[in-house]
Design a protein around this motif. Structure first.
Motif, PDB file in Angstrom:
ATOM      1  N   ALA A 558     -33.320  87.856  27.855  1.00 41.53           N
ATOM      2  CA  ALA A 558     -33.829  89.209  28.079  1.00 41.53           C
ATOM      3  C   ALA A 558     -34.604  89.680  26.859  1.00 41.53           C
ATOM      4  O   ALA A 558     -34.513  89.103  25.768  1.00 41.53           O
ATOM      5  CB  ALA A 558     -32.677  90.166  28.378  1.00 41.53           C
ATOM      6  N   LYS A 559     -35.378  90.754  27.057  1.00 45.56           N
ATOM      7  CA  LYS A 559     -36.049  91.393  25.923  1.00 45.56           C
ATOM      8  C   LYS A 559     -35.054  92.188  25.082  1.00 45.56           C
ATOM      9  O   LYS A 559     -35.194  92.280  23.867  1.00 45.56           O
ATOM     10  CB  LYS A 559     -37.175  92.293  26.420  1.00 45.56           C
ATOM     11  CG  LYS A 559     -38.307  91.539  27.104  1.00 45.56           C
ATOM     12  CD  LYS A 559     -39.398  92.504  27.570  1.00 45.56           C
ATOM     13  CE  LYS A 559     -40.526  91.774  28.274  1.00 45.56           C
ATOM     14  NZ  LYS A 559     -41.573  92.708  28.761  1.00 45.56           N
ATOM     15  N   SER A 560     -34.051  92.791  25.738  1.00 47.34           N
ATOM     16  CA  SER A 560     -32.961  93.466  25.024  1.00 47.34           C
ATOM     17  C   SER A 560     -31.810  93.652  25.995  1.00 47.34           C
ATOM     18  O   SER A 560     -31.995  93.636  27.219  1.00 47.34           O
ATOM     19  CB  SER A 560     -33.402  94.817  24.454  1.00 47.34           C
ATOM     20  OG  SER A 560     -33.717  95.741  25.480  1.00 47.34           O
ATOM     21  N   PHE A 561     -30.605  93.825  25.423  1.00 51.26           N
ATOM     22  CA  PHE A 561     -29.394  93.968  26.222  1.00 51.26           C
ATOM     23  C   PHE A 561     -28.730  95.317  25.941  1.00 51.26           C
ATOM     24  O   PHE A 561     -28.762  95.822  24.806  1.00 51.26           O
ATOM     25  CB  PHE A 561     -28.372  92.876  25.869  1.00 51.26           C
ATOM     26  CG  PHE A 561     -28.749  91.499  26.309  1.00 51.26           C
ATOM     27  CD1 PHE A 561     -28.394  91.026  27.563  1.00 51.26           C
ATOM     28  CD2 PHE A 561     -29.456  90.650  25.466  1.00 51.26           C
ATOM     29  CE1 PHE A 561     -28.736  89.740  27.961  1.00 51.26           C
ATOM     30  CE2 PHE A 561     -29.795  89.367  25.848  1.00 51.26           C
ATOM     31  CZ  PHE A 561     -29.437  88.915  27.110  1.00 51.26           C
ATOM     32  N   ALA A 562     -28.081  95.877  26.966  1.00 49.28           N
ATOM     33  CA  ALA A 562     -27.158  96.981  26.744  1.00 49.28           C
ATOM     34  C   ALA A 562     -25.915  96.439  26.040  1.00 49.28           C
ATOM     35  O   ALA A 562     -25.468  95.317  26.310  1.00 49.28           O
ATOM     36  CB  ALA A 562     -26.779  97.637  28.062  1.00 49.28           C
TER      37      ALA A 562
END
Length: 666
Positions: A558-562
């Motif tokens: 992913a580009k970023s994760f929660a």
């Protein structure tokens, strides 16, 4: 060094680590909270770890999510949870007692303590100056076993509040203003600390509303100082002895700043289908509605129901409008009965539902397709209401009640009545029979876990292979929520204690063919998925990691994760990787095959992880600590703890919780 409230709370619970934002941090946990949608996996984890008794000061299991007993499944899960509480020394809050966050605030919240909860809205306890963090059930189980909680050092986001709220504007509009300014990722990696002269005009329950929905900003947690408002709340509950003053040092600094003049706010509303799509109510005034809903952990206080009751008093909602009222705790319900306001709601046509989460997570009160629903809930992700093609707006109780009367979205300031003035009545002190205390340890050891046919022990997962060749089964966009990965609601959640069955619902809102395709490939062969920014936002429900893992998910890029979902992926042995170059997201497509070799060496080396496909070579990085790498290589946290147990270095070798100094100065 002058410290903020958040810094004081962190320092008083820091086991090791800390330093600049993003550095590894381990925190001592004083209290834990689990609810029934996540608690079953937590209790099964305690069983898998062969724990004898929890080592926290207080651990509480609430039953507030799965209250619709359409068949035997939820009732049997409740019996299992009750037996697990008796076995492991945990408080048990029975069905009907209320929403976890509200009851915990009433009965157990204490300024200066840390709280880890298997619910993403656990930060609501920051309203009482607790260091309250949401996490997955496995992390909470480990905390109950006496382990510290591993995370990263957050930045401190200071928000100064000045002034006082005008008529027809309430605490919900404060947090909606934060979401309007900063969006659903504006708090990622941060603790939001509220300070300033405006705090004297916000009650502890007002602060609960704001801290609760800090989760929608992606914040690690939110905190308020412990002041006279905190004392007033605790005194109203007969617990003034639990109060201690905690305030920021003069001259303390913050990593980020914002300022809100409360007197300048107006009624706000979040449009479908994101809490971040905030506009002024006046901008959407006139849109027809079919439902208006008051309740949930995001507006849980007596005043939230009382203000709605006064707005509709002596009037009747028009035909075609469902006016749903969900009391949040038995105490709040009793107050509304005692002061006559429940009667005012009923006379106006309100439908009164049992105390619990209910429609907030799709357990009843699902709206019709193609009709607008106004809700005081914290989230409006697609399908979360229980209706796949829903249209849910988030707003204050004032806006919800006023709109219910006219059948359209209305700025409550234009309703044409004087703003009701409220005076809170005495709080009834109810019998504690719905809160079962822990059994003495000798009695607890005689308790057998009660498992119905739907209670399945956790399956065993294999360690991470050194070489992987994985087809990409899904390519998703930004802000994919855990509700889209694993739905809540009456259809799926009854199987929360049966991972093998609940896996059937994985990604059904993203691609209903996913499960069949994953099963065709097989769990041993495995697969990968790709996502954009903020993957896994929303609920702490670890089924969103565990169920796809059961189906063979090994890598998410992913580009970023929660924050919470990333940790849940790690806990179940799914490798979360980040694109080094975000544009590489566009170079991959569904059905590509990704290959990676010498994985354990590359993870230990801390460098880039290179994945190859027929059309592209993609560089990724992982950002994991050495402990997290061990968890991933072992195939998940349960495997890792089993390995530690064999070595004599696991949870059963820890110092008993009672022997640790828990009263560090703040």
């Amino acid at each position: 060094m002058a410290l903020s409230v958040a810094q004081k709370l962190i320092e008083s619970h820091r086991v090791n680590g800390g330093g600049p934002a993003g550095a590894p941090l381990a925190l001592r946990i004083d209290q834990t909270l689990t609810q029934d949608a996540t608690g079953t996996l937590a209790m099964l984890s305690l069983e898998a770890m062969k724990l004898d008794r929890v080592k926290t000061e207080v651990s509480v299991q609430y039953v507030d999510h799965n209250l619709l007993q359409l068949d035997n499944l939820n009732a049997e899960d409740h019996l299992f949870l009750e037996s697990a509480c008796r076995r492991y020394g945990i408080w048990y809050s029975r069905p009907g007692n209320g929403i976890s966050h509200v009851v915990h605030m009433e009965r157990f919240g204490r300024p200066g303590k840390s709280l880890l909860g298997s619910d993403s809205h656990t930060p609501a306890a920051g309203s009482l100056c607790m260091l309250a963090i949401g996490a997955g059930g496995l992390d909470v189980a480990l905390a109950m076993a006496g382990e510290s909680y591993s995370t990263t050092m957050p930045a401190i986001f200071g928000v100064e509040l000045t002034g006082s709220l005008p008529d027809w504007v309430s605490a919900k509009d404060v947090i909606l203003e934060m979401l309007r300014r900063h969006g659903v990722a504006g708090g990622v990696g941060k603790i939001i600390e509220y300070h300033g002269s405006g705090l004297r005009n916000l009650t502890a329950m007002d602060r609960h509303v704001i801290a609760n929905m800090g989760a929608e900003l992606g914040a690690t947690t939110s905190v308020f100082p412990s002041d006279e408002m905190t004392l007033a709340f605790l005194a109203s509950q007969g617990r003034e002895q639990d109060w201690r003053e905690i305030s920021a040092d003069p001259g303390c600094g913050y990593d980020q700043h914002d300022h809100i003049d409360l007197s300048k706010l107006e009624p706000l509303i979040a449009k479908p289908s994101s809490p971040g799509k905030v506009v002024a109510v006046r901008e959407v005034q006139g849109e027809e509605i079919a439902q208006s809903y008051v309740g949930s952990s995001a507006n849980p206080g007596w005043r939230d129901f009382a203000i709605a009751a006064e707005i509709v008093r002596g009037k009747t909602v028009p035909p075609g409008i469902s006016f749903d009222v969900n009391p949040t705790s038995r105490q709040v319900l009793q107050m509304l009965i005692n002061d006559g306001r429940l009667g005012a709601l009923v006379a106006a046509g309100a439908r009164i539902h049992q105390t619990g989460c209910n429609g907030c997570i799709g357990m009843g009160q699902a709206p019709a397709i193609g009709r607008n629903s106004l809700r005081t809930t914290p989230r409006n992700f697609p399908g979360r209401s229980g209706t796949e093609e829903d249209s849910v707006f988030l707003c204050s109780p004032e806006t919800a009640a006023a709109s219910a009367l006219v059948g359209k979205i209305i700025d409550p300031r234009t309703l044409g009545i004087a703003y009701p003035k409220l005076s809170q009545p005495a709080i009834p002190h109810l019998p504690s029979s719905l809160l079962e205390p822990p059994l003495p340890i000798e009695q607890a050891r005689e308790v057998m876990l009660v498992k119905g046919s739907n209670i399945m022990s956790l399956p065993e997962f294999d360690p991470l292979p050194d070489e992987l060749e994985l087809p990409v089964l899904l390519k998703m966009g930004d802000d994919v929520s855990t509700d889209e990965i694993m739905p809540a609601g009456a259809k799926a959640l009854p199987y929360r204690s049966n991972l093998q069955k609940i896996a059937d619902f994985s990604f059904e809102r993203v691609d209903p063919t996913y499960v069949d395709r994953a099963r065709a490939i097989g769990r041993e062969a495995g697969h990968a998925v790709i996502a954009g920014e903020n993957y896994g936002q929303g609920s702490s429900r670890e089924h969103a990691a565990a169920a796809p893992r059961y189906l063979g998910l090994r890598i998410v890029i992913a580009k970023s994760f929660a924050r919470i979902h990333r940790q849940n992926l790690l806990n179940y042995g799914i490798l979360p990787l980040l694109f080094v170059e975000p544009q590489d997201y566009d170079r991959l497509k569904e059905n590509d095959t990704l290959r990676v070799r010498d994985l354990s060496h590359k993870l230990d080396g801390g460098g880039k992880i290179v994945l190859e496909s027929a059309s592209a070579t993609i560089e990724t990085h992982h950002g994991m600590t050495s402990d997290q790498i061990e968890i991933i290589l072992a195939g998940g946290v349960v495997n890792r703890r089993r390995n530690d147990r064999r070595k004599g270095t696991g949870y059963d070798a820890l110092t008993p919780r009672s022997s640790i100094d828990v009263e560090h100065d703040i």
